[in-house]
Write an enzyme that holds these catalytic residues in place. Structure first.
Site, PDB file in Angstrom:
ATOM      1  CG  ASP A  54      11.759 -12.781  -0.382  1.00 30.49           C
ATOM      2  OD1 ASP A  54      12.111 -12.367   0.733  1.00 30.49           O
ATOM      3  OD2 ASP A  54      10.924 -12.202  -1.093  1.00 30.49           O
TER       4      ASP A  54
ATOM      5  CE  LYS B 109       8.134 -13.474  -3.178  1.00 19.85           C
ATOM      6  NZ  LYS B 109       9.512 -13.026  -3.499  1.00 19.85           N
TER       7      LYS B 109
ATOM      8  CE  LYS C 184       7.919 -10.135  -1.439  1.00 16.87           C
ATOM      9  NZ  LYS C 184       9.399 -10.062  -1.567  1.00 16.87           N
TER      10      LYS C 184
END
Length: 211
Positions: free
Chosen positions: A89, A150, A175
């Protein structure tokens, strides 16, 4: 969605500055028990992979502000992969995005995607962006062949919002992360188009679902 599907969509997370190896092992134990993934600081990835090799493991790159040099982000990504991370991430360079330096933002993402053979999720930190910037960030992540976008690091004011998930889902799998502490909030994000939930409350979400 049944319990197994819900748990498999959760990245059970511990990323605070005071996180210890004991904290990480607790998250790994819970992730293994409930069938969740885990998201942990990069310094613990090798130990986590040895401790719980069957738990899908994510870690972070350029966290939490995204303003690392590109070479540093790339090296961080490669080390994390070598240590056993299954997903990364990464945080975009928010300042460059807000300055309109789209080429630099895209190159930043491309370097990480090219450096490792595992999925890269791109954290755009929605709380700091207007809608135009959110569209730009998602488009750049898409063009750079990222796997996900995300919403948040959890370290800026504000977290995942339904409207942002809907916007982001136009580009890539999403996400949703930040402020998701129960099943009702998690389910709302999934209904809005999120495919993954990042939360330190993974156990609570699953237990809430059971209740």
């Amino acid at each position: 969605m049944n319990e197994t599907e819900l748990a498999g969509a959760i990245d059970h997370t511990v990323l605070g500055p005071e996180t210890t190896l004991v904290d990480v092992k607790t998250v790994l134990d819970e992730a293994e028990e409930y069938g969740m993934n885990a998201c942990i600081p990069p310094c613990y990835v090798a130990e986590a992979d040895e401790y719980a090799p069957d738990v899908p493991l994510a870690t972070v790159v350029g966290f939490p502000h995204g303003q690392h040099a590109i070479d540093a982000k790339r090296e961080e990504a490669v080390v994390a992969w070598d240590d056993g991370a299954d997903e990364l991430d990464m945080v975009i360079n928010i300042g460059r995005l807000k300055s309109g330096e789209h080429g630099a933002v895209k190159a930043d993402i491309e370097e990480i995607v090219a450096a490792v053979p595992i999925p890269v999720k791109v954290i755009i930190e929605t709380a700091l962006l207007n809608d135009e910037e959110k569209h730009d960030a998602c488009r750049l992540a898409q063009e750079a062949d990222a796997a996900f976008v995300k919403t948040s690091t959890g370290f800026a004011d504000g977290g995942a919002e339904i409207e942002d998930v809907e916007l982001m889902a136009e580009y890539l799998p999403v996400k949703a992360s930040g402020g998701i502490g129960d099943y009702q909030k998690a389910n709302a994000m999934l209904d809005a188009g999120a495919q993954r939930i990042g939360a330190s409350s993974g156990v609570e979400i699953v237990e809430d679902f059971r209740g």
